[in-house]
Design a protein around this motif. Structure first.
Motif, PDB file in Angstrom:
ATOM      1  N   THR A  18      -5.660   0.600  -9.906  1.00  0.00           N
ATOM      2  CA  THR A  18      -5.837   0.060  -8.558  1.00  0.00           C
ATOM      3  C   THR A  18      -7.247  -0.522  -8.443  1.00  0.00           C
ATOM      4  O   THR A  18      -8.223   0.207  -8.674  1.00  0.00           O
ATOM      5  N   THR A  66       0.847  -1.208   0.000  1.00  0.00           N
ATOM      6  CA  THR A  66       0.000   0.000   0.000  1.00  0.00           C
ATOM      7  C   THR A  66       0.875   1.248   0.000  1.00  0.00           C
ATOM      8  O   THR A  66       1.862   1.320   0.750  1.00  0.00           O
ATOM      9  N   HIS A 118      -9.062  -2.615  -3.322  1.00  0.00           N
ATOM     10  CA  HIS A 118      -7.716  -2.543  -2.739  1.00  0.00           C
ATOM     11  C   HIS A 118      -7.696  -1.439  -1.671  1.00  0.00           C
ATOM     12  O   HIS A 118      -8.316  -0.391  -1.861  1.00  0.00           O
ATOM     13  N   ASP A 135      -5.652   0.741  -1.068  1.00  0.00           N
ATOM     14  CA  ASP A 135      -5.122   2.006  -1.576  1.00  0.00           C
ATOM     15  C   ASP A 135      -6.179   2.874  -2.241  1.00  0.00           C
ATOM     16  O   ASP A 135      -6.015   4.091  -2.327  1.00  0.00           O
TER      17      ASP A 135
END
Length: 820
Positions: A216, A129, A220, A222
């Motif tokens: 991404t 991350t 996720h 992030d």
């Protein structure tokens, strides 16, 4: 440094290749939606994460370059501060703090970010991350805000401090370290260029966030962090209205749309009663007028904004048009013509020096001089007003050389104004950023002068272009239609000919031929107008051209195409209108040569003494009749003797005079006055020997060059007495006529010098022997360049002289040798 950065950032081009049209918008503080519904991945999650790693790796490499740039920026700070404690400080502590404001803080933020991101890339896996690092970086943008607010002051301080030669040298040659694995150790960059890097960095960081989100997965960890970082960055950009990647677009408009550069070019502005050369930039929402700032290093040139008008506030007319009546300072045309001739002479000298051994240093000096003269010409020749107004009351005036350009600028602005535009007020920083971007965005890089062109580029055509304007189609309704012809000369366009008005038709058939003199020309333009006869419909904008442009177009004068002996037919398409025309070209070398004629009948191409003897006259009938008709109805005609007449009309008159047609007087009264003026010029041009004779030509050239007024007077009068009687009588008749034409200069715009420029090279020309002899040394074009100024000066001398009487001349028998 820019090149290295471009290499590192090339991955962005690959990543964004298919998303070029998706450059995001900002300006309203809201994130352009990036949601699961509109986020589609190409390939599986693993492939997306590999792309994410590629984006991060490239960004990390560019971060290293950016940190090196910040370090280079800070390098002079410590030694400069050290001098403040000495008796001779280079800068004050306040100046130093202004120049380097917040740079140390920005450097530390990015070093910390780099150190935290590096191990994540080195130990990459799908669970890594990095969103929290970008989120933290975005949260520190307040430091950038402080830097941006101070940026213009910092830049001005740098410029002011560069009066110190030592400091200027330091600021122009800052050394930036290359990346660790780079072969090039250092790059030299200026302080001004480095100060712009932080401003540029925020936008590039925002673009990277956009691409990281694209690769991404939505589930996720992030994703929400990167989305938050992007929202913060966009809000920051919105608050300063900053520039995004100039390779894709310029800056944002008040509505958050991309501000694109639509058109730019060099225009002459009348400011404080003087002419100034400006570079004008038309963006999608505003017009910006800038001037180039002089800098010591050419590659760091910058623009300074003089003013801007939002297109929402721009108009072409005001309720009170009194400002449009101000007189525009116009130089006498003879000064313009003299400068053209000087430039021609310089061009010839440059060509000679190129062939000479060790002539290169002189070539550079001559080029510099020619550049100055062409720039002067570009500044002083335009006369067509183009006024724009801010609806709040401020007006600006440009001068253009052609109605073609004025129409282009007006149409481009009006097309943009059809959109829903909002007015805008730029802060000083926003204006600075926009003006700085102009240097990268401009499409017109140099003022249009010869010395800016490479030697390999075509020098243009010198000689005579014959053009037949045949017909036009595509008009939606009947109108009163005519065309004008323009060619480029010394960097600007000049109107050279005009067809007659074809009344009340949608398919005009002009079929008119014109002969146009070319001076290094590369383009022919045709403009099609609708003639306005209704005085109430006149355009009050400029009090100049009141007729409506229906269409316009241009063609390149390709030497290979037009120099053939045959006519070349072409079509110009303009706004749905098609104008059909033909053209052919005669070079200057050929046009200088007079073809000897053995014919004794007629008047064209026949010796003047043969004609006067046959007619039992002192002055040929053709000269007397053309002069009489011009004085009767052409003396008030703008550009009389300068504007080309229709070639077919001139040929008809030539045949009539040659065959002694009884209908000549009727033809003259019905014929267009420019055709009559053209017939008179053609008569003198086709004389087997010029009116002032081959024998006396060298003496005229030497006589006009004498410095002592008394010696010049004696010589020039003696040369007139040396002419054969028919030549002298004809010359004196023409002289008095041209003086009468020049008396009406306020109306017809033809001064004594203008008339001398038109007739001088026709009445005085080098003989065939002179041309042949000189061609062993140089070309016929060079002979023309050197001699034409003197030819004009000879005729001007006599035009400016008090009245010269034939009887007085003959009575005065003072001898003065012609071998001056």
């Amino acid at each position: 440094m820019e090149e290295e950065e471009e290499e590192v950032l090339c991955y962005l081009d690959r990543v964004l290749e298919e998303e070029e049209e998706e450059v995001f918008e900002y300006g309203d503080g809201e994130l352009d939606p990036i949601t699961p519904s509109n986020r589609q991945f190409k390939g599986d999650t693993e492939k997306g994460l590999e792309m994410k790693k590629l984006v991060l790796s490239g960004f990390l490499a560019s971060e290293e370059i950016y940190i090196n740039q910040l370090e280079a920026l800070l390098l002079p700070m410590r030694p400069l501060k050290a001098t403040t404690t000495t008796s001779q400080p280079i800068l004050t502590i306040q100046q130093i703090d202004t120049i380097f404001y917040k740079i140390q803080d920005i450097s530390e933020i990015h070093k910390e970010f780099y150190d935290a991101l590096l191990p994540n890339i080195q130990q990459w896996d799908e669970k890594v991350t990095v969103g929290h690092l970008f989120q933290k970086l975005a949260s520190q943008l307040g430091v950038y805000k402080a830097f941006v607010d101070n940026y213009k002051v910092a830049l001005d301080t740098v410029k002011c401090s560069q009066t110190n030669v030592q400091l200027q040298k330091i600021f122009e040659n800052l050394k930036v370290k290359g990346p660790k694995d780079s072969k090039d150790c250092t790059t030299t960059v200026s302080m001004e260029a480095l100060l712009y890097k932080p401003i540029d960095r925020v936008t590039r960081s925002t673009l990277v966030l956009h691409d990281l989100l694209k690769h991404t997965p939505k589930d996720h960890p992030d994703f929400p962090l990167l989305q938050d970082a992007l929202r913060i960055s966009q809000n920051f950009l919105s608050s300063i209205n900053e520039e995004i990647d100039p390779r894709r677009t310029a800056v944002t408009t008040p509505k958050g749309e991309a501000r694109q550069l639509v058109k730019d070019g060099f225009l002459v502005e009348v400011s404080e009663n003087s002419r100034k050369l400006r570079h004008v930039f038309l963006f999608t929402d505003l017009l910006l007028c800038a001037k180039m700032k002089k800098t010591s290093v050419g590659r760091h040139q910058q623009y300074e904004c003089k003013w801007y008008i939002p297109l929402a506030d721009l108009t072409f007319q005001t309720l009170d048009d009194s400002d449009s009546c101000h007189s525009i300072q116009v130089l006498p045309e003879h000064e313009i013509e003299e400068m053209k001739i000087k430039i021609s002479v310089l061009k010839s000298e440059i060509q000679k020096e190129k062939k000479a051994p060790k002539g290169q240093s002189r070539v550079e000096r001559l080029r510099k001089k020619m550049n100055e003269q062409e720039s002067w010409l570009l500044l002083h020749s335009p006369t067509i007003p183009f006024r724009i107004h801010n609806k709040h009351g401020k007006s600006f005036l440009f001068l253009l050389s052609s109605d073609y350009e004025r129409s282009e600028w007006r149409e481009s602005i009006q097309k943009l104004q059809k959109k829903d535009l909002q007015t805008c007020v730029l802060s000083s920083v926003e204006l600075q950023v926009l003006t700085s971007s102009c240097f990268k965005l401009r499409t017109v890089h140099n003022i249009p002068v010869t010395s800016n062109k490479d030697d390999e580029e075509t020098p243009g055509l010198y000689g005579f272009l014959h053009v037949i304007v045949h017909s036009a189609k595509g008009f939606k309704e009947s109108a009163n239609l005519y065309c004008t012809l323009e060619v480029d000369s010394y960097g600007y366009f000049v109107s050279k000919a005009k067809t007659r008005v074809f009344r009340d038709t949608a398919e005009p058939q002009w079929n008119e031929e014109f002969e146009i003199e070319l001076e290094g020309s590369q383009y022919l333009r045709i403009l099609c107008y609708e003639k306005c006869y209704d005085k109430s419909m006149l355009n009050k904008d400029d009090n100049e051209i009141v007729d409506k442009i229906m269409g316009k177009g241009q063609v390149q004068l390709d030497p290979q195409t037009v120099q053939s002996k045959n006519w070349h037919m072409d079509v110009i398409e303009m706004n749905g209108i098609k104008v059909e025309f033909s053209m052919k070209f005669t070079s200057r070398d050929l046009s200088l040569k007079r073809t000897p004629s053995k014919k004794q009948s007629g008047v064209f191409g026949v010796k003047i003494n043969v004609v006067t003897k046959r007619e039992r006259s002192k002055v040929p009938y053709i000269v007397r009749q053309c002069i009489e008709e011009v004085e009767k109805r052409g003396i008030d005609e703008v550009g009389i003797y300068r504007i080309s007449g229709v070639a077919t009309d001139i040929q008809a008159l030539k045949i009539a005079f040659d065959t002694n047609t009884k209908d000549i007087l009727m033809m003259l009264s019905d014929m267009d006055i420019n055709a009559i003026a053209g017939t008179l010029k053609l008569y003198f041009r086709e004389l087997p020997e010029p009116l002032l004779t081959d024998r006396l030509y060298p003496a005229f050239m030497e006589g006009i060059a004498l410095s002592d007024p008394a010696a010049k007077e004696n010589c020039m009068m003696h040369l007139l007495r040396s002419l054969p009687d028919p030549n002298l009588m004809t010359f004196l008749t023409l002289l008095e006529h041209l003086k009468r034409v020049a008396e009406k200069e306020p109306i017809n715009k033809m001064s004594l010098h203008n008339l001398a420029t038109v007739f001088g090279p026709t009445l005085l020309r080098p003989s065939e022997a002179e041309i042949t002899k000189a061609q062993h040394i140089t070309s016929a074009s060079d002979i023309w360049s050197h001699d034409v100024m003197a030819q004009v000066q000879v005729l001007l001398y006599y035009l400016q002289h008090s009245p010269i009487s034939f009887a007085e001349l003959k009575r005065n028998t003072l001898y003065f040798s012609t071998d001056v």
